[in-house]
Design an enzyme around this catalytic site. Structure first.
Site, short mmCIF file in Angstrom:
data_model
loop_
_atom_site.label_atom_id
_atom_site.label_comp_id
_atom_site.label_asym_id
_atom_site.label_seq_id
_atom_site.Cartn_x
_atom_site.Cartn_y
_atom_site.Cartn_z
N GLY A 45 0.77 -1.24 0.00
CA GLY A 45 0.00 0.00 0.00
C GLY A 45 0.79 1.28 0.00
N ASP A 208 12.32 -14.17 15.90
CA ASP A 208 13.57 -14.68 16.47
C ASP A 208 14.36 -13.64 17.27
OD1 ASP A 208 12.74 -16.65 14.80
OD2 ASP A 208 14.51 -16.64 13.50
N ARG A 266 -8.13 -0.06 11.57
CA ARG A 266 -8.09 -1.48 11.24
C ARG A 266 -8.74 -2.37 12.28
NH1 ARG A 266 -2.14 -2.23 8.56
NH2 ARG A 266 -2.78 -1.17 6.67
N ARG A 361 -1.42 0.30 14.94
CA ARG A 361 -0.57 0.98 13.97
C ARG A 361 -1.42 1.48 12.81
NH1 ARG A 361 1.96 -1.01 8.79
NH2 ARG A 361 0.42 -2.67 9.04
#
Ligand SMILES: Cc1cc2nc3c(=O)[nH]c(=O)nc-3n(C[C@H](O)[C@H](O)[C@H](O)COP(=O)(O)OP(=O)(O)OC[C@H]3O[C@@H](n4cnc5c(N)ncnc54)[C@H](O)[C@@H]3O)c2cc1C
Ligand code: SF4
Ligand code: SF4
Ligand code: FES
Lengths: 535, 254
Positions: A45, A208, A266, A361
């Site tokens: 996007g 990780d 969102r 976010r």
């Protein structure tokens, strides 16, 4: 002697590498994938910035939108810097060759993303991440930056509370290597990949770096905040970028009715869709009214994805979608200099919790984050390295432990099928620490995770070859995933409220006494959690 | 469904051998590979990342043709093998260390920023080329590597054109200069690369464009000389490169 050792070659790692080199540092980038295989290539996007203050948009508005989305967990000072500097960040990318799409006035085009009032998202058609990543890689080659590709970070080497190096597995030969450096930057990406089978992320996004930082004694933060993207292709979890809604796409239910303002944040949109699913309905993305020309211009990649993976045409068909784990807001806590809580250890990109996103976010803010903080991390780590004395290259205890572990694992057969576990883990997280959460199911999940954690030492390898042993690298990732799943659950249980991406049906309100970051750290081999005031 | 996979593990056996598996997942080939690795044989080795065709890590050959495993549907009895022209490390994983070398040698990066205004039209001019995902499909399909391991090859040359055509670059001559030897003139224009590119890039045409730009910049047109040389070495050295200058090369049986 390496001055700055960077782990991870996504957008954050490569930006850090370029900037550390610019400061005159000797740089090495170690990464478990090739640079261009990094997840950053998937960003479609765009990247946010206020390029020019007008009556429609200003830096102040950008700051407000970002802070609002963070649900009070963002750090105002950091957000201020991040937004005020956004134009510089884009200019830098432009100057190294990123081919941003241009509008009719030949300025960089911007589109509108959810949670904002202005057109603020710059893009390169819908290959923004790909073009940024490849441009950064090209520049790294120009600057002769050294890469160790397909080296998997195992552990940080810590001495007197300072980071002095890492141990890593050379995937091609299964040998454990020790690499010492004056300063280290973790840029290993996020952990939405833990939601295996329910995520838009790359297979390599297993968190990780965050796990290794935690194990090394660093503070990690806000692990409960997992962002779900509202529109991934149904059952395939392939992302259809927010630009589809930004360009005017609708979300419709079985009856063809719109049921939510598509440009809400969102978390709200994703929850509304998930609810429909729970009620036995399906949800579709409707772009038919945009027309083929517009679709081809603004989202050629997405059109192709829909065609290739669903055998549907955006301009003619409704596209079935579901929410999918997409972005992890939590990570290694860092300050405005990208410093972690361990001396000489820095972090940037999605593996960090840099005080920008808080509980949620904004779309387009993570690409900006990886470049903004990649630069800061690179510069500061290089400056700091000048003050660090040369580190002896003697074998560290960590190196010997890890070497023994890897050698030992080749002789051990597996009593547990961790591939099956990995699938179960994804399902468990999505169901119980997903869009809607509540105490009982999370407590059960935590128990399960603790059980799986205990079993870890029963797992060995069915593949005994030393050459490119993906069975081994998968196992190491699985261990990190279990470690981080543990931290997600503790954090989500601890936060007895709803905020941003973290929604608890048993505590539906946002509560003032939780206007705090969750902080996790290891003490005496067990994970502790506390809430800390936002500075 | 049945799937055949060419396996290789130097530790066990210096030769490749084909194995057959039954899979229930028959959507993408990558799904099938994952099913085999996680449920039947943990030793099967391949690369993958994004599963959406943008990271370029899953390039393989399916029945002799280069594809991305994550974007290709499995058909009954498909034969899957590692891509060509590179050392196979294990099963479907090949050595990719050439990538850095080719890109560096062709100087495919912005060197000197020009002050020219870049228009939307200018950006479109490099849009397709800058969509390259470095998947290596074109590299694998290219017959020139069989005779010349130093050939810069399709993706590096496409990337060279991307920067030559970039209005932001003030020093395009430098790039053109760097692609003269083992570069634009060594291509046989067979077009294989174009056929296998998952991003619909046309490296062959890009190379022709670079030839034109080279001549315009005053470099010698070596295409005819090269043609003769290729022809000679094909016969004199006595080994068959598979290249027939008059008939066109077709290793994949298109
Ligand atoms: C489908 C999709 C679309 C997106 N779209 C957008 C968008 O439009 N706009 C936006 O702002 N953001 C978007 N995002 C988010 C954004 O792409 C990521 O947040 C960002 O790219 C992360 O970059 P990074 O450099 O931190 O990590 P990554 O790009 O994930 O790179 C991590 C690196 O670390 C390496 N690594 C990991 N573990 C180890 C280890 N153990 N040892 C050695 N190396 C290791 C990896 O190999 C890799 O090189 C999107 C994400 C996805 C998945
Ligand atoms: S040009 Fe096409 S085939 Fe070649 S590496 Fe790029 S994307 Fe792959
Ligand atoms: S057209 Fe040229 S570069 Fe492309 S495959 Fe043929 S010889 Fe190679
Ligand atoms: S897995 Fe990324 S291109 Fe196939």
């Amino acid at each position: 002697m390496i001055d700055v050792l960077i782990i991870g070659s996504g957008g954050a790692g490569l930006t850090a590498a370029l900037n550390a080199k610019k400061e005159g540092a000797k740089v090495l980038v170690v990464s478990k994938t090739y640079p261009t295989h990094s997840q950053t290539c998937q960003a479609q996007g765009g990247i946010n910035a206020v390029l020019k203050e007008t009556e429609n948009d200003s830096i102040q508005k950008y700051i407000e939108d970002t802070y609002k989305a963070s649900h009070k967990l963002g750090n105002k000072e950091y957000i201020n810097y991040f937004c005020s500097n956004s134009e510089n960040t884009i200019s830098w990318l432009d100057s190294i060759g990123v081919p941003f799409s241009k509008n009719i006035k030949d300025n960089i085009s911007q589109r509108k993303f959810g949670g904002t009032k202005a057109k603020r998202t710059c893009y390169s058609s819908d290959y923004t991440g790909l073009k940024i990543l490849h441009t950064l890689y090209d520049q790294c080659l120009k600057e002769n930056i050294e890469f160790y590709n397909e080296y998997q970070l195992l552990n940080l080497i810590i001495e007197n509370n300072k980071a002095i190096g890492i141990t890593a597995l050379d995937i091609e030969t299964s040998q454990v290597k020790q690499i010492k450096a004056k300063t280290i930057i973790l840029a290993t990406g996020g952990y939405a990949g833990l939601y295996y089978g329910f995520t838009t992320n790359s297979y390599s996004s297993t968190g990780d770096g965050i796990a290794s930082a935690l194990n090394a004694g660093a503070k990690i933060s806000n692990m409960e905040f997992m962002q779900f993207h509202p529109t991934a292709l149904e059952n395939k979890n392939i992302l259809i970028s927010e630009s589809a809604r930004g360009e005017g796409g609708y979300l419709v239910d079985n009856q063809g009715n719109r049921f939510i303002d598509e440009l809400k944040p969102r978390d709200e949109v994703a929850r509304a869709i998930y609810k429909k699913y729970e009620e036995g309905e399906k949800v579709y993305l409707d772009l038919r009214h945009l027309g083929l020309d517009k679709i081809n211009e603004a989202m050629p990649q997405e059109r192709r994805l829909v065609q290739e993976f669903m055998q549907l045409k955006m301009e003619k068909d409704l596209i079935p979608i579901n929410p999918s784990a997409h972005y992890s807001m939590g990570g290694i806590i860092t300050d405005i200099e990208a410093k972690s809580s361990i001396e000489n250890l820095y972090a940037c990109g999605e593996c960090s919790q840099s005080g920008i996103h808080g509980a949620n976010r904004l779309g387009g803010n993570s690409l900006l984050e990886i470049v903004t903080f990649g630069k800061i991390a690179g510069e500061n780590a290089a400056k700091k390295a000048k003050k660090v004395k040369i580190i002896e290259n003697t074998d560290s205890e960590q190196f010997l432990i890890d070497k023994n572990y890897i050698e030992g694992i080749f002789t051990k057969d597996s009593e547990i099928d961790f591939y099956k576990r990995k699938k179960e883990l994804g399902k468990l997280l999505f169901k119980n620490v997903g869009l809607f959460r509540e105490e009982k199911s999370m407590k059960n999940s935590l128990e399960k995770i603790l059980e799986w954690k205990k079993e870890l030492n029963l797992i060995g390898l069915n593949d005994k070859s030393k050459i490119f042993n993906k069975n081994l690298t998968d196992l190491i990732e699985y261990k990190n995933m279990i470690e981080l799943a543990h931290t997600i659950l503790i954090s989500a249980l601890n936060r007895q409220e709803s905020r941003g991406a973290h929604f608890r049906i048993d505590f539906k309100d946002e509560l003032e006494n939780y206007d705090k970051n969750s902080i996790l750290f290891l003490e005496n081999d067990s994970i502790h959690i506390k809430l800390e005031e936002i500075q | 469904m049945k799937i055949k996979i060419k396996r290789f593990d130097l530790e066990k056996n210096p030769h490749q051998k084909t194995e057959e598996f039954k899979v229930t997942h028959n959507e993408t080939i990558l799904d099938s590979l994952i099913e085999i690795k996680t449920q039947q044989d943990n030793t099967l080795t391949y690369r993958c990342g994004c599963r959406t065709g943008v990271c370029g890590s899953c390039a393989i050959k399916v029945n002799g043709v280069e594809k991305l495993a994550c974007k290709t549907q499995l058909n009954e009895n498909d034969l899957i093998e590692a891509i060509n022209n590179s050392k196979v490390l294990r099963d479907l994983v090949v050595d990719l260390s050439h990538e850095e070398k080719f890109l560096k040698n062709s100087k495919t990066y912005l060197k000197k920023q020009s002050n020219e205004k870049v228009t939307s039209k200018d950006v479109k001019l490099i849009d397709v080329q800058s969509n390259c995902i470095l998947c290596q499909n074109c590299f694998s399909s290219c017959p020139v590597y069989e005779v010349n391991k130093e050939f810069l090859g399709p993706y590096a040359l496409t990337r060279a054109l991307r920067y030559v055509n970039d209005k932001k670059e003030a020093n395009t001559l430098d790039i053109i200069n760097s692609i003269q030897d083992n570069g634009v003139w060594d291509c046989t224009l067979c077009g294989n690369c174009t056929l296998v590119c998952p991003q619909f890039i046309d490296p062959k045409t890009d190379i022709m464009n670079l030839r034109m730009k080279s001549v315009q910049a005053g470099f010698e047109d070596k295409s005819f000389a090269q043609f003769n040389q290729g022809f000679d070495s094909g016969f004199d050295s006595g080994f068959d490169t598979g290249f027939n200058p008059s008939g066109g090369f077709n290793p994949n049986g298109f």
